[in-house]
Design a protein around this motif. Structure first.
Motif, PDB file in Angstrom:
ATOM      1  N   ALA A 176      -6.858   3.313   4.163  1.00 39.69           N
ATOM      2  CA  ALA A 176      -5.334   1.899   5.142  1.00 39.69           C
ATOM      3  C   ALA A 176      -6.526   0.313   5.746  1.00 39.69           C
ATOM      4  O   ALA A 176      -6.664  -0.520   5.381  1.00 39.69           O
ATOM      5  CB  ALA A 176      -4.846   2.413   5.675  1.00 39.69           C
ATOM      6  N   ARG A 177      -7.514   1.406   6.174  1.00 38.86           N
ATOM      7  CA  ARG A 177      -8.817  -0.265   6.953  1.00 38.86           C
ATOM      8  C   ARG A 177      -9.194  -1.001   5.752  1.00 38.86           C
ATOM      9  O   ARG A 177      -9.760  -1.790   5.996  1.00 38.86           O
ATOM     10  CB  ARG A 177      -9.984   1.034   7.698  1.00 38.86           C
ATOM     11  CG  ARG A 177     -10.554   0.058   8.403  1.00 38.86           C
ATOM     12  CD  ARG A 177     -11.205   0.725   9.716  1.00 38.86           C
ATOM     13  NE  ARG A 177     -10.733   1.636  10.073  1.00 38.86           N
ATOM     14  CZ  ARG A 177     -10.488   3.078  10.525  1.00 38.86           C
ATOM     15  NH1 ARG A 177     -10.938   3.265   9.472  1.00 38.86           N
ATOM     16  NH2 ARG A 177     -10.236   3.304  11.420  1.00 38.86           N
TER      17      ARG A 177
ATOM     18  N   ALA B 169      -2.846   6.503  13.032  1.00 37.00           N
ATOM     19  CA  ALA B 169      -4.013   6.129  12.896  1.00 37.00           C
ATOM     20  C   ALA B 169      -4.690   5.081  11.733  1.00 37.00           C
ATOM     21  O   ALA B 169      -4.614   3.748  11.868  1.00 37.00           O
ATOM     22  CB  ALA B 169      -5.321   7.367  12.962  1.00 37.00           C
ATOM     23  N   GLY B 170      -3.495   5.227  10.825  1.00 40.56           N
ATOM     24  CA  GLY B 170      -3.809   3.936   9.566  1.00 40.56           C
ATOM     25  C   GLY B 170      -2.646   2.809  10.417  1.00 40.56           C
ATOM     26  O   GLY B 170      -3.348   1.231   9.780  1.00 40.56           O
ATOM     27  N   GLU B 171      -1.428   2.803  10.548  1.00 42.61           N
ATOM     28  CA  GLU B 171      -1.108   1.547  11.065  1.00 42.61           C
ATOM     29  C   GLU B 171      -2.351   0.578  12.612  1.00 42.61           C
ATOM     30  O   GLU B 171      -2.229  -0.031  12.339  1.00 42.61           O
ATOM     31  CB  GLU B 171      -0.027   2.491  12.122  1.00 42.61           C
ATOM     32  CG  GLU B 171       0.967   2.793  11.087  1.00 42.61           C
ATOM     33  CD  GLU B 171       2.686   3.017  12.523  1.00 42.61           C
ATOM     34  OE1 GLU B 171       2.318   2.532  13.478  1.00 42.61           O
ATOM     35  OE2 GLU B 171       3.575   4.116  11.781  1.00 42.61           O
TER      36      GLU B 171
ATOM     37  N   HIS C 251       2.201  -2.458   4.630  1.00 45.42           N
ATOM     38  CA  HIS C 251       1.814  -0.921   4.970  1.00 45.42           C
ATOM     39  C   HIS C 251       2.272   0.497   4.740  1.00 45.42           C
ATOM     40  O   HIS C 251       3.395   0.047   5.919  1.00 45.42           O
ATOM     41  CB  HIS C 251       0.244  -0.424   5.506  1.00 45.42           C
ATOM     42  CG  HIS C 251       0.078   0.604   5.860  1.00 45.42           C
ATOM     43  ND1 HIS C 251      -0.870   1.082   4.366  1.00 45.42           N
ATOM     44  CD2 HIS C 251      -0.224   1.622   6.576  1.00 45.42           C
ATOM     45  CE1 HIS C 251      -1.208   1.859   5.126  1.00 45.42           C
ATOM     46  NE2 HIS C 251      -1.020   2.321   6.815  1.00 45.42           N
ATOM     47  N   LEU C 252       2.755   0.689   4.298  1.00 47.35           N
ATOM     48  CA  LEU C 252       3.933   1.921   4.266  1.00 47.35           C
ATOM     49  C   LEU C 252       3.665   2.756   5.190  1.00 47.35           C
ATOM     50  O   LEU C 252       2.055   3.660   5.217  1.00 47.35           O
ATOM     51  CB  LEU C 252       4.007   2.798   2.914  1.00 47.35           C
ATOM     52  CG  LEU C 252       5.340   1.917   1.560  1.00 47.35           C
ATOM     53  CD1 LEU C 252       6.901   2.500   2.720  1.00 47.35           C
ATOM     54  CD2 LEU C 252       5.152   0.496   1.600  1.00 47.35           C
ATOM     55  N   SER C 253       4.462   3.768   6.224  1.00 46.49           N
ATOM     56  CA  SER C 253       3.682   4.716   7.176  1.00 46.49           C
ATOM     57  C   SER C 253       5.264   5.756   6.999  1.00 46.49           C
ATOM     58  O   SER C 253       5.887   5.067   5.982  1.00 46.49           O
ATOM     59  CB  SER C 253       3.544   4.197   8.610  1.00 46.49           C
ATOM     60  OG  SER C 253       3.273   5.232   8.664  1.00 46.49           O
ATOM     61  N   THR C 254       5.484   6.387   8.775  1.00 48.03           N
ATOM     62  CA  THR C 254       6.641   7.292   8.298  1.00 48.03           C
ATOM     63  C   THR C 254       6.760   7.803   9.314  1.00 48.03           C
ATOM     64  O   THR C 254       6.041   7.491  10.488  1.00 48.03           O
ATOM     65  CB  THR C 254       5.595   8.439   7.659  1.00 48.03           C
ATOM     66  OG1 THR C 254       6.261   9.933   7.743  1.00 48.03           O
ATOM     67  CG2 THR C 254       4.095   9.322   8.900  1.00 48.03           C
TER      68      THR C 254
ATOM     69  N   ASN D 212       0.942  -1.139  -0.015  1.00 51.80           N
ATOM     70  CA  ASN D 212      -0.327  -0.010  -0.123  1.00 51.80           C
ATOM     71  C   ASN D 212       0.605   1.067  -0.065  1.00 51.80           C
ATOM     72  O   ASN D 212       1.658   1.884   1.261  1.00 51.80           O
ATOM     73  CB  ASN D 212      -1.103  -0.036   1.177  1.00 51.80           C
ATOM     74  CG  ASN D 212      -1.996   1.633   1.203  1.00 51.80           C
ATOM     75  OD1 ASN D 212      -2.256   2.235   0.207  1.00 51.80           O
ATOM     76  ND2 ASN D 212      -2.778   1.713   2.586  1.00 51.80           N
ATOM     77  N   ALA D 213       1.396   1.748  -1.349  1.00 55.78           N
ATOM     78  CA  ALA D 213       2.154   3.075  -1.279  1.00 55.78           C
ATOM     79  C   ALA D 213       0.992   4.294  -1.452  1.00 55.78           C
ATOM     80  O   ALA D 213       1.090   6.059  -0.901  1.00 55.78           O
ATOM     81  CB  ALA D 213       2.474   3.292  -2.421  1.00 55.78           C
TER      82      ALA D 213
END
Length: 301
Positions: free
Chosen positions: A90-91, A139-141, A106-109, A65-66
Motif C-alpha cells: 500500500a505504501r 498499518a496499510g491505512e 484504498h480498500l480496508s476492513t 487498490n484491491a
C-alpha cells in the motif's frame, strides 16, 4: 471520463469493477501476478502508464487498490508476508500515486476495529485490531494516509461475490452436502455484495474526478443493515429454496479459529451518505439479486 487501474484485479471486487467498465469508465484490472504491489518498479511503471494513457485520451486517472493478503487465519503465522502486501504494498502504491498526482482509493476492513462496540463503528473511531490481518490492514491505512497522496480509505466488511472463496458460496456448497450445519450466532456485521461495493467505489471515483471529492479521507461502505453469520446463513438457505431450520446456531467458542474474529463489526455508512454518495441497498435485497439467477440451475439438480 475515467481511466481506472485496479491492482488485485482478479479477486471478487476486481472482477465486478471490470464488469462495470463502459465507454465513460475504462478499467484495467491486473492480477497480483501481473502487478505485484510490493515491487516498486512495477508499480511505478503501471501508474506512469495509467497517467500517460489517461492524459492522451483526455481522461481522469484513478487507482482503486484491491490488492490484499486476505487469508485471515494464515496471517496469524505469516504476518510478515501479510504485512508486505497490506502495508508495504500500500505504501509503494501510494508513493507512486503521489508522484504522479493520481488519486487513490484504498480498500480496508472492519478487522481494524476491536469488535467490542455496541453501535456501528464510525470512520473516526479508535482502531484496535486483534488479529495479524487487522494489524497489517491498519498499518496499510496509516501508510497511505501519511503518503501525501490524494487518497481515500474505504473500509468494508463481510464481502462475497461471484469469484473466489466466500461465505455465500461455502453455504451454497454445504447446503447440498449436509443435512444440517452449525453457524456462529454471536458475531454481527453487514454482508456486502462485491458488485454493489464496486458500484459504490465508482460512485466515489466519479465525484473525485468531477472535482467534488469528500472532505473526509476515511469512509465506510457496506450494504445496509446487519445480521449474524447464523442469520446470514439462514437467509442464504431461504434464497436457495432450502429449509433455513437446517442451520443451527452456535457460539464462537464452539467454532475456534486461529485468528480472533470481531464479535461486532457493523460499520456506519453515515459519513458515506453525508458525502453525497449513494447508500448501498439493504444486504438482504443484494443477496436475493445475487442468488436469484442461480435458482433455475439449482432446481434442475
Amino acid at each position: 471520463m475515467l481511466s481506472v487501474l485496479v491492482p488485485g484485479g482478479s479477486g471478487q471486487l476486481g472482477g465486478d469493477l471490470s464488469a462495470l467498465a463502459s465507454p465513460e469508465v475504462q478499467v484495467v484490472a491486473p492480477s497480483s501476478s501481473e502487478l505485484d504491489v510490493t515491487s516498486a518498479g512495477s508499480v511505478i511503471a503501471a501508474v506512469n502508464a495509467l497517467a500517460a494513457a489517461a492524459a492522451e485520451a483526455g481522461r481522469h486517472p484513478l487507482v482503486i487498490n484491491a490488492a490484499a493478503y486476505t487469508a485471515v487465519d494464515a496471517a496469524e503465522t505469516d504476518e510478515q508476508r501479510a504485512f508486505r502486501v497490506n502495508a508495504d504494498g500500500a505504501r509503494v502504491l501510494a508513493a507512486a500515486c503521489s508522484s504522479r498526482r493520481v488519486p487513490l482509493i484504498h480498500l480496508s476492513t472492519d478487522y481494524v476495529f476491536p469488535g467490542d462496540s455496541t453501535r456501528p463503528y464510525e470512520p473516526e473511531d479508535p482502531l484496535g485490531p486483534r488479529s495479524a490481518y487487522g494489524r497489517t490492514k491498519a498499518a496499510g491505512e496509516d501508510a497511505v494516509l501519511g503518503s501525501g497522496a490524494q487518497v481515500w480509505v474505504v473500509r468494508t466488511a463481510w464481502v462475497y461475490g461471484a469469484s473466489g472463496t466466500n461465505f455465500v458460496e461455502t453455504m451454497r456448497r454445504l447446503e447440498s452436502e449436509r443435512d444440517t450445519l452449525s453457524v456462529v450466532d454471536d458475531q454481527r456485521g453487514s454482508p456486502t455484495w462485491s458488485a454493489d461495493l464496486a458500484a459504490g467505489l465508482l460512485n466515489l471515483a466519479r465525484t473525485i474526478a468531477e472535482g467534488h471529492p469528500p472532505q473526509r479521507r476515511v469512509l465506510h461502505c457496506t450494504n445496509a443493515g446487519e445480521t449474524t453469520w447464523y442469520g446470514f446463513a439462514r437467509a442464504i438457505f431461504e434464497e436457495l429454496g432450502a429449509d433455513p431450520d437446517r442451520v443451527k446456531p452456535c457460539t464462537t467458542a464452539e467454532f475456534p479459529r486461529p485468528a480472533p474474529r470481531p464479535p461486532y463489526s457493523v460499520l456506519s455508512n453515515e459519513a458515506w451518505t453525508k458525502a453525497g454518495l449513494t447508500e448501498l441497498r439493504p444486504w438482504r435485497d443484494a443477496l436475493h439479486t445475487y442468488l436469484t439467477p442461480t435458482l433455475p440451475e439449482r432446481q434442475t439438480r
